[in-house]
Motif scaffolding. Structure first.
Motif, mmCIF file in Angstrom:
data_model
loop_
_atom_site.group_PDB
_atom_site.id
_atom_site.type_symbol
_atom_site.label_atom_id
_atom_site.label_comp_id
_atom_site.label_asym_id
_atom_site.label_seq_id
_atom_site.Cartn_x
_atom_site.Cartn_y
_atom_site.Cartn_z
ATOM 1 N N GLN A 55 6.167 9.807 10.896
ATOM 2 C CA GLN A 55 4.960 9.805 10.488
ATOM 3 C C GLN A 55 4.547 8.398 9.993
ATOM 4 O O GLN A 55 3.216 9.105 9.944
ATOM 5 N N LYS B 65 1.832 11.750 12.074
ATOM 6 C CA LYS B 65 1.405 12.104 10.845
ATOM 7 C C LYS B 65 0.390 11.426 9.902
ATOM 8 O O LYS B 65 -0.965 12.165 9.566
ATOM 9 N N LEU B 66 0.310 9.959 10.337
ATOM 10 C CA LEU B 66 -0.693 9.120 9.637
ATOM 11 C C LEU B 66 -1.188 8.670 10.153
ATOM 12 O O LEU B 66 -2.786 7.784 10.351
ATOM 13 N N VAL C 194 2.650 0.545 4.943
ATOM 14 C CA VAL C 194 2.092 1.573 5.070
ATOM 15 C C VAL C 194 3.264 2.600 5.435
ATOM 16 O O VAL C 194 3.846 4.259 4.709
ATOM 17 N N LEU C 195 4.298 2.634 6.473
ATOM 18 C CA LEU C 195 5.009 3.072 7.316
ATOM 19 C C LEU C 195 5.887 3.044 5.439
ATOM 20 O O LEU C 195 6.734 4.035 5.358
ATOM 21 N N LYS D 262 5.719 2.261 2.353
ATOM 22 C CA LYS D 262 5.793 3.109 1.217
ATOM 23 C C LYS D 262 5.504 4.555 1.566
ATOM 24 O O LYS D 262 6.243 5.397 1.071
ATOM 25 N N SER D 263 5.197 5.386 3.123
ATOM 26 C CA SER D 263 5.030 5.820 2.613
ATOM 27 C C SER D 263 6.997 7.301 3.425
ATOM 28 O O SER D 263 7.151 8.372 2.618
ATOM 29 N N ASN E 112 7.972 7.623 -0.823
ATOM 30 C CA ASN E 112 7.196 8.517 -1.078
ATOM 31 C C ASN E 112 7.710 9.760 -0.391
ATOM 32 O O ASN E 112 7.533 10.513 -1.378
ATOM 33 N N ASN E 113 8.603 10.435 0.354
ATOM 34 C CA ASN E 113 8.693 11.528 1.156
ATOM 35 C C ASN E 113 10.244 11.094 0.162
ATOM 36 O O ASN E 113 11.210 12.041 1.290
#
Length: 275
Positions: free
Chosen positions: A209, A212-213, A261-262, A264-265, A268-269
């Motif tokens: 992740q 990807k970010l 941020v990670l 949240k990622s 969300n996934n």
């Protein structure tokens, strides 16, 4: 619910080699709304561990077991599923039995109840005096010998929520039940696990992740100094997802920008429950 070789049961043999010698591997899987989170990654690591320990894994039978478990779970269930694979019975001595009598154990457990503050404001991270041995042949897999982690957990201070573990060269390897990351100048770093430690499926997911970010990721040898000089620290596993660290060795970490941020990622996934 407990399944042993596909049947509802609660007992296994006292002669099981997983019990006698630790010849077993296991996975701990988060269940979110009845779905098994990161199951393919868990099965990949389970398969690798079985191969290393010469345990012939019947994936078709295991997938049948998983289907039974999933039918038992309702669509809103939040739980933890543990899969344990042992060599089974095989007489005395270290030589592998012929033929092997592999045992598959699947057990469903309640999801652990942790304070919301662990995700929101972070945890207290300690440092264990227990050192991890180096064994490249076992590095990365989740085998049944967790004695180092048990010893470390017994030494915890009451204020800690996790504790770092180093090897005998004082390289940071992991925490007692999680992998560990640091952020320095926007770069995400995590310890090299080629000689010891468990390569977590959440660790793998976070690295993926982050890339990807657009976050630079480095897997490398890390010292305690690297952690005390970090901008951010967090720990991770497949059940908790990510816990930011708010304090380590009297050092307070007031920012968790990349960490959040990670977190949240991965929420969300849908690879962990949404807390």
């Amino acid at each position: 619910m407990v399944l042993i070789n596909g049947l509802e049961a609660s007992q296994t043999s006292v002669h099981d080699r997983g019990l006698l010698y630790g010849q077993s591997v296991f996975e701990t899987i988060a269940v979110r709304q009845g779905q098994l989170c990161l199951i393919e990654r868990h099965l990949q690591r389970l398969t690798k561990g079985c191969k290393i320990l010469s345990i012939p894994l019947d994936l078709a039978a295991l997938n049948t077991d998983l289907s039974v478990i999933k039918k038992h779970l309702n669509n809103t269930a939040t739980a933890v599923l543990r899969i344990t694979i042992t060599m089974g019975e095989g007489g005395r001595g270290y030589r592998n039995p012929e033929p092997p009598k592999v045992v598959r154990i699947l057990s469903q457990h309640d999801y652990p109840s942790h304070p919301q503050a662990y995700w929101r404001s972070g945890i207290m991270l300690g440092l264990s005096a227990i050192k991890l041995a180096s064994q490249p042949l076992l590095a990365g897999i989740k085998h049944g010998n967790r004695l180092e982690q048990l010893l470390a957990r017994q030494q915890w201070h009451s204020s800690w929520q996790e504790a770092l573990l180093c090897d005998y060269n004082d390289n940071v390897i992991e925490a007692t039940q999680s992998n560990v990351f640091l952020v320095k100048s926007g770069v995400l770093k995590t310890p090299d696990l080629s000689r010891s430690g468990v390569a977590g499926v959440m660790r793998e997911t976070i690295i993926e992740q982050a890339e990807k970010l657009g976050v630079t990721v480095k897997i490398m040898s890390l010292s305690l100094t690297d952690f005390t000089q970090a901008d951010e620290i967090f720990v991770s596993n497949s059940v908790i997802g990510i816990w930011p660290v708010r304090q380590f060795q009297c050092i307070e970490f007031k920012h968790a920008t990349v960490t959040n941020v990670l977190l949240k990622s991965i929420i969300n996934n849908e690879v962990i429950p949404n807390f």
